[in-house]
Design a protein around this motif. Sequence first.
Motif, PDB file in Angstrom:
ATOM      1  N   ALA A 102       0.835  -1.200   0.000  1.00 43.38           N
ATOM      2  CA  ALA A 102       0.000   0.000   0.000  1.00 43.38           C
ATOM      3  C   ALA A 102       0.867   1.246   0.000  1.00 43.38           C
ATOM      4  O   ALA A 102       0.591   2.210  -0.728  1.00 43.38           O
ATOM      5  N   ASN A 103       1.940   1.233   0.798  1.00 44.48           N
ATOM      6  CA  ASN A 103       2.808   2.404   0.837  1.00 44.48           C
ATOM      7  C   ASN A 103       3.660   2.526  -0.416  1.00 44.48           C
ATOM      8  O   ASN A 103       3.644   3.555  -1.083  1.00 44.48           O
ATOM      9  N   SER A 104       4.405   1.433  -0.728  1.00 44.18           N
ATOM     10  CA  SER A 104       5.404   1.511  -1.804  1.00 44.18           C
ATOM     11  C   SER A 104       4.783   1.583  -3.196  1.00 44.18           C
ATOM     12  O   SER A 104       5.457   1.969  -4.142  1.00 44.18           O
ATOM     13  N   VAL A 105       3.543   1.158  -3.341  1.00 43.13           N
ATOM     14  CA  VAL A 105       2.922   1.158  -4.664  1.00 43.13           C
ATOM     15  C   VAL A 105       1.711   2.104  -4.708  1.00 43.13           C
ATOM     16  O   VAL A 105       1.697   3.063  -5.471  1.00 43.13           O
ATOM     17  N   LEU A 106       0.688   1.846  -3.857  1.00 36.92           N
ATOM     18  CA  LEU A 106      -0.550   2.632  -3.969  1.00 36.92           C
ATOM     19  C   LEU A 106      -0.347   4.078  -3.531  1.00 36.92           C
ATOM     20  O   LEU A 106      -0.620   5.014  -4.303  1.00 36.92           O
ATOM     21  N   VAL A 107       0.125   4.279  -2.278  1.00 33.67           N
ATOM     22  CA  VAL A 107       0.268   5.655  -1.790  1.00 33.67           C
ATOM     23  C   VAL A 107       1.308   6.404  -2.625  1.00 33.67           C
ATOM     24  O   VAL A 107       1.113   7.569  -2.980  1.00 33.67           O
ATOM     25  N   LEU A 108       2.412   5.729  -2.975  1.00 31.62           N
ATOM     26  CA  LEU A 108       3.426   6.365  -3.824  1.00 31.62           C
ATOM     27  C   LEU A 108       2.819   6.735  -5.175  1.00 31.62           C
ATOM     28  O   LEU A 108       3.083   7.818  -5.714  1.00 31.62           O
ATOM     29  N   GLY A 109       1.990   5.850  -5.716  1.00 29.09           N
ATOM     30  CA  GLY A 109       1.324   6.131  -6.985  1.00 29.09           C
ATOM     31  C   GLY A 109       0.402   7.329  -6.884  1.00 29.09           C
ATOM     32  O   GLY A 109       0.392   8.203  -7.758  1.00 29.09           O
ATOM     33  N   VAL A 110      -0.373   7.394  -5.792  1.00 26.87           N
ATOM     34  CA  VAL A 110      -1.272   8.537  -5.596  1.00 26.87           C
ATOM     35  C   VAL A 110      -0.455   9.824  -5.437  1.00 26.87           C
ATOM     36  O   VAL A 110      -0.793  10.866  -6.011  1.00 26.87           O
ATOM     37  N   ALA A 111       0.652   9.731  -4.660  1.00 31.29           N
ATOM     38  CA  ALA A 111       1.500  10.918  -4.465  1.00 31.29           C
ATOM     39  C   ALA A 111       2.063  11.407  -5.798  1.00 31.29           C
ATOM     40  O   ALA A 111       2.073  12.610  -6.083  1.00 31.29           O
ATOM     41  N   PHE A 112       2.540  10.471  -6.640  1.00 29.49           N
ATOM     42  CA  PHE A 112       3.071  10.850  -7.948  1.00 29.49           C
ATOM     43  C   PHE A 112       1.964  11.475  -8.810  1.00 29.49           C
ATOM     44  O   PHE A 112       2.208  12.447  -9.520  1.00 29.49           O
TER      45      PHE A 112
END
Lengths: 346, 346, 346
Positions: free
Chosen positions: B101-111
């Motif tokens: 969730a952090n390394s993929v989803l949240v990072l994706g949303v942040a990007f």
Amino acid sequence: MTRRERIELAATAVAVGLAALCHYASVTPVLTFFVAAGALALLAHAVGTATEQLGARLGSGGASVVQSALGNLPELFIALFALGDGLVNVVQAALVGSILANSVLVLGVAFTVGGIRNGPQVFDSSRARMISTLTLLAAATMAIPSLAHAFHSPAAAHGATLSLVCAGVLLALFVLTLPWFLRSPPGEEHAPARWSVRTTTVTLAIAGVAAAFTADWFVTALTPAIHTLHMSEEFAGLVIVAIAGNAVENVVGVQLAARNRPDFAIAVILNSSLQVALALTPVLVFVSLLFATHLTLVFPTLLAFVLLLAGILGGFVVNDGQSTWEEGAVLIGFYVVIAASFWWGT
Amino acid sequence: MTRRERIELAATAVAVGLAALCHYASVTPVLTFFVAAGALALLAHAVGTATEQLGARLGSGGASVVQSALGNLPELFIALFALGDGLVNVVQAALVGSILANSVLVLGVAFTVGGIRNGPQVFDSSRARMISTLTLLAAATMAIPSLAHAFHSPAAAHGATLSLVCAGVLLALFVLTLPWFLRSPPGEEHAPARWSVRTTTVTLAIAGVAAAFTADWFVTALTPAIHTLHMSEEFAGLVIVAIAGNAVENVVGVQLAARNRPDFAIAVILNSSLQVALALTPVLVFVSLLFATHLTLVFPTLLAFVLLLAGILGGFVVNDGQSTWEEGAVLIGFYVVIAASFWWGT
Amino acid sequence: MTRRERIELAATAVAVGLAALCHYASVTPVLTFFVAAGALALLAHAVGTATEQLGARLGSGGASVVQSALGNLPELFIALFALGDGLVNVVQAALVGSILANSVLVLGVAFTVGGIRNGPQVFDSSRARMISTLTLLAAATMAIPSLAHAFHSPAAAHGATLSLVCAGVLLALFVLTLPWFLRSPPGEEHAPARWSVRTTTVTLAIAGVAAAFTADWFVTALTPAIHTLHMSEEFAGLVIVAIAGNAVENVVGVQLAARNRPDFAIAVILNSSLQVALALTPVLVFVSLLFATHLTLVFPTLLAFVLLLAGILGGFVVNDGQSTWEEGAVLIGFYVVIAASFWWGT
């Protein structure tokens, strides 16, 4: 039209003619198979040149749309005829093979040629890095249904559904990222159009129709040919179809590397991989729903690992910021060992 | 306390109240499940805000210790109650899911958010790269017992022992690297404390107790809810628990990206993944020895591959030195396909 | 010859003498096993020092040829005697273990020592990046036959053929890239020769002969020793042989990191991994054709994954451009968990 282009188009016409001769004269399928493969490679190149000229008329944004839509035309026809014959293995292997051929083989050749000609090539384009990252992410997404099928028993029974979800996500990503490709197409700045509108349209139409016919002859010869050659369906898709559909088309990437423009070379070559993952793959999954045999993204497990490795290695060779012919040689060696692994069929 | 913080805490109180109502009024477990998940997400955010204020009083070193210790409090409670109910699958999936969730989803949303707001974001912080490398190394270490179990038959019989060795190594690495985190905490420079000591302590105590209760209600509703929804235990852990425990908590990372501070955003988001691997995971393995059902690090094989991929992809998106919303979109797409793979249960 | 070198050579002679005593006095195999392992580690170091001196006489190109040919002499002898005894598992594990020991353990120790002595070390040498990329590509190539065997049933029956193809490709790549290694050997600029030609030749000859004898004693003691210790053949190869053959030899890499020369340290350490993949591995595959038991590159599946992970993690820790002792500690932790996974045998 330059003298060189004339010669290329003439050679393409001859190759298509020879393939037709082989097909209708019922020569051995092995010969038809290789002649048609060669003709398809030349047709892929001809379609590429014609779409480039069309693009020059439409402006760089339009060029990319056209190239996205038409660039993979020969591969699309092969896949459609193969699906019609129920050759799902060939199509799956050809999709992974196209990504592998671009990200490993063509990139390896480009590094080798570029390195021999120009010595170690340093590059630091954010665009090349961005495309390599996007390609890795798309390849990883495309590999998930296969990994789920192989390593997660509850999902194994739902491979078709999961493939549709994955294809939907890939297609959505293609649509979402299309403006980016339109805004900043990879490759050299577009030169002004040299062909007339009429020449462009006629060439494109003839090449398209010829590609459809040749793909049909190729697929018809495929099954008997691979039996004669004791080659597997996966090898035919992964190596023969993929090289016919990508290698000659990507001669431009190799030329860019030879002309010491490694950033452009990498962007052009990896962009082809990315288009296969984001556009060709999901389109084929959805179109196959109209066929008796559906295409799923549940690949043989080794194909899924090869896909991931192609993405990861492609990411590393771009991110290390330098290419040498030694790096190119090792990429080619890696490709050879993978191709050998798929030689044997069941 | 700002007006916004007051509103957030009030909303959290209301959500916890609603969850209590659902639980004690014996409404359908599905409703309790989602309301409690929402309340936990808000509690995670409240704990985060309170520990930040406490940290501002303790100095930046102390802040990190407190955040390490308390930041994952809601997740820890969920895991403990789930282990008490023998739901090892949920806990294993939630651990991998938190990293994903952090390394993929949240990072994706942040990007995505950062890219839409600010255009392509270039970053070159050695700290972001170091955290992404440490996260990959920790994720790879954490995946070894699963790979050994799946692919090395002699080790398969010793999964519990190997898990303890692995947990011991992870915990030792946490202790060894703690000074580094104390010295240079990720995220923005700490602002001076705005809350009084009393407000901070009371908020933290109440939020902690509320998190424990809500986690209990959530876990009680989990089994009947997932049966009703035909969802697997793995999906509940990988997606629902992981998002409840991480997504809202990491809204700060997304805000940093929106404010065009991509280096800080990446450091904060990936640091959460790293803390899960180095602290939460081994602590749960050791604490589970007191329970009837022990937690091992022998995950379902697909979870182990997903863990490795999350680490590798996280490493690439940080090392390429640039984020665009297109990269963010592909990360989110990758997450969706993985989540879909775990939907089905046995 | 410096005082230090004299002491080292004397210690090596004593260790070889002790190993001989253990062997011929028929003490317990466990003791012989560890004493011979220690003697081999010291011999590897002695061979390294002597080839360095020989290289200084031959010029830097010649030095690399000699080092490539002789540097892995003790490992080569161990592998040959082990193959003679049919211990294919030990040899396979030792090959992967050498790459793992260099790319993970020795690199981790170098980062730890370098980081503690000098603080975070920044490096940006294209040479270090190039070697790490080549190592990853070579490791991936070397892993393909194992992946094909495990995950592609048609290829499983042809593991021996595929191994020969792979070994042929690796050897061809070694020959092709040799000029590159000759042109720009890793490590520090070569100091002028300090040993006389006679001292160098005699040391090299004696150390070589001693390595052959000690390797024989080591392999003779291996089977009874691992039975007594309840250790697996894979563990003996992956950890004991690999550390004896690489760790002491690579003390020079650790020293370079301690002297704040991280670029050189990384190049030297990863170059050892690369030589194992491109030279030692294919040579052993082809030489094993003369033995009753042939060496294939069909490794146990977990070994193949470990090989890939060692390559990928090595690539990341070099590409992130910075090393800290925390990164070193996590690399060592990763190594410990992998070693533990192979402890148990069938």
